[in-house]
Design an enzyme around this catalytic site. Structure first.
Site, PDB file in Angstrom:
ATOM      1  N   ASP A   1     -10.946   1.418   4.468  1.00 20.54           N
ATOM      2  CA  ASP A   1     -10.980   2.810   4.904  1.00 20.54           C
ATOM      3  C   ASP A   1     -12.206   3.553   4.392  1.00 20.54           C
ATOM      4  O   ASP A   1     -12.699   4.480   5.052  1.00 20.54           O
ATOM      5  CB  ASP A   1      -9.710   3.545   4.443  1.00 20.54           C
ATOM      6  CG  ASP A   1      -8.510   3.212   5.311  1.00 20.54           C
ATOM      7  OD1 ASP A   1      -8.631   2.332   6.185  1.00 20.54           O
ATOM      8  OD2 ASP A   1      -7.449   3.826   5.118  1.00 20.54           O
TER       9      ASP A   1
ATOM     10  N   SER B   1       1.279  -5.939  -0.982  1.00 20.04           N
ATOM     11  CA  SER B   1       1.493  -4.959  -2.030  1.00 20.04           C
ATOM     12  C   SER B   1       0.179  -4.468  -2.633  1.00 20.04           C
ATOM     13  O   SER B   1      -0.626  -3.851  -1.945  1.00 20.04           O
ATOM     14  CB  SER B   1       2.420  -5.562  -3.096  1.00 20.04           C
ATOM     15  OG  SER B   1       2.910  -4.569  -3.962  1.00 20.04           O
TER      16      SER B   1
ATOM     17  N   LYS C   1       3.789  -4.590   2.760  1.00 21.76           N
ATOM     18  CA  LYS C   1       4.679  -4.022   1.747  1.00 21.76           C
ATOM     19  C   LYS C   1       4.025  -2.749   1.210  1.00 21.76           C
ATOM     20  O   LYS C   1       3.121  -2.799   0.390  1.00 21.76           O
ATOM     21  CB  LYS C   1       4.954  -4.996   0.605  1.00 21.76           C
ATOM     22  CG  LYS C   1       5.904  -4.424  -0.453  1.00 21.76           C
ATOM     23  CD  LYS C   1       6.144  -5.407  -1.579  1.00 21.76           C
ATOM     24  CE  LYS C   1       7.103  -4.816  -2.612  1.00 21.76           C
ATOM     25  NZ  LYS C   1       6.482  -3.705  -3.401  1.00 21.76           N
TER      26      LYS C   1
END
Length: 413
Positions: free
Chosen positions: A323, A312, A337
């Protein structure tokens, strides 16, 4: 002429008769308090749920069926609401009865009592799965690990229990005991484990400065949950380690089950400058984003440790750092999740958690049920709780190697 007049009169009578027939409707019956609560939940989901097809369900028909149930008590209303929500096949959209709702609010605020397990419902087999034990909790000290399955709670099968019902059974008064039937992830053996409930203070951040073999001062920070006080504690940790001369960092998100989305975003801002942290996509496919300004507390080299208990909000943070090439990830694939819930107050002091959006990493990866693959896959070797973040911890050791590599140090300089 008389015949035509009679025919015309009959036609008028027929028209007015039909008009009266179609215009008439029985008076609407007043809804009971229980029906009003069911209808209130239905409206919240109808307005906010992430999928406007409601996972292929006829949401209006479900409302009609729910209101036809014999709702002669508040418990009957709660049961009907849970049956209604279950048809969405989304374990994260759920009713929170008053006690559960209060417990959840206490949990995210920083303290609770119980065994200290973060749990989820398996999407395939609908079993209660351990995301992670809270560090230092009774469950952690009892040896329960991420990926274990809770089959029974005090002899009651968890097969038909909701997430909150299971959590409620594990909570309780300090000093009382609960017996969990646990199927081990690694061996599939089933153990009955007695645990004494205790107060669990959620101090989500711990840290220390260590000297690598080449004398590189490395700050190690372990973040166990995104509670309301996590950002403040993370800020203090980075500030103290910077003052002590840390020239590189390890951020340990292993067995961090998530928590508050806003805490995840705020902590990402402590590490990132001028970057997108996460994209959100709602039911209208409207793309929103959370971005970092120029507020990072450090630009020193960073390695993030992850595993299957990283879920999460911790996946949002790990994905943002990966990224944006701010950090390299080491460990195992994360939990997966990628859904965001909002809490809504209901009129009787209960609440409802509703999946309102999904999130994507800055490179638009949808990680729901897929997780994030680390840059360096290093399976976790069997270690004790005391050995986490020490030379006996293989993913930690890999992080040390990466941070003391001459190329990394040169790039940081």
């Amino acid at each position: 002429m008389q015949k035509r007049a009679v025919s015309f009169g009959l036609l008028l009578l027929l028209i007015f008769g039909l008009s009266g027939w179609f215009g008439w409707a029985p008076p609407a019956l007043a809804l009971t308090e229980e029906q009003k609560l069911v209808s209130e939940v239905w409206r919240v989901v109808n307005r906010a749920y992430v999928d406007d097809s409601f996972n292929g369900q006829n949401w209006w028909k479900i409302r009609q069926e729910a209101l036809r149930q014999p709702l002669d008590s508040r418990e009957a209303a709660y049961d009907t609401i849970e049956e209604m929500l279950a048809k969405l096949d989304d374990p994260f959209t759920r009713l929170l009865r008053p006690d559960n709702y209060r417990n959840l609010q206490v949990n995210t605020a920083g303290e609770l009592t119980g065994v200290g397990l973060q749990i989820a419902v398996e999407s395939e087999r609908k079993r209660i799965k351990v995301i992670a034990p809270i560090a230092g909790s009774p469950a952690d000290e009892a040896g329960i690990q991420a990926g274990d399955i809770v089959l029974e709670i005090d002899g009651v099968s968890t097969e038909n229990l909701s997430l909150d019902e299971a959590a409620t059974r594990m909570r309780g008064t300090i000093g009382t005991s609960v017996v969990l039937g646990v199927q081990r992830l690694e061996t599939n053996e089933i153990d009955d484990i007695e645990i004494i409930r205790d107060r669990i203070a959620l101090n989500p951040v711990s840290y220390n400065l260590t000297m690598a073999e080449d004398s590189t001062p490395i700050g190690y920070i372990r973040l166990t949950q995104f509670s309301a006080n996590a950002t403040e504690q993370m800020t203090d940790a980075i500030t103290h380690l910077e003052d002590e001369g840390a020239s590189a960092y390890i951020l340990d998100l292993r067995n961090n089950p998530g928590g508050l989305l806003q805490a995840g975003v705020e902590i990402a801002r402590l590490w990132l400058n001028d970057a997108t942290i996460v994209y959100t996509v709602n039911r209208q496919a409207v793309l929103g984003s959370f971005d970092a300004g120029h507020e990072a507390l450090t630009e020193a080299p960073l390695v993030v440790l992850v595993n299957q208990g990283t879920a999460s909000a911790s996946e949002i943070l790990a994905g943002a750092l990966q990224d944006n090439r701010r950090a390299r990830l080491v460990g195992e694939r994360t939990f997966g999740k990628g859904l965001i819930q909002s809490l809504f107050d209901l009129s009787d002091d209960s609440g409802i958690a509703v999946t309102v959006a999904k999130y994507e990493t800055p490179s638009h990866k949808d990680i729901n049920k897929l997780g994030i693959t680390p840059d360096f896959v290093v399976p976790q070797n069997p270690i004790s709780r005391e050995e986490v973040g020490t030379p006996a911890d293989m993913p930690y050791q890999k992080a040390i190697e990466l941070l003391t590599d001459s190329a990394v140090v040169a790039k940081a300089a």
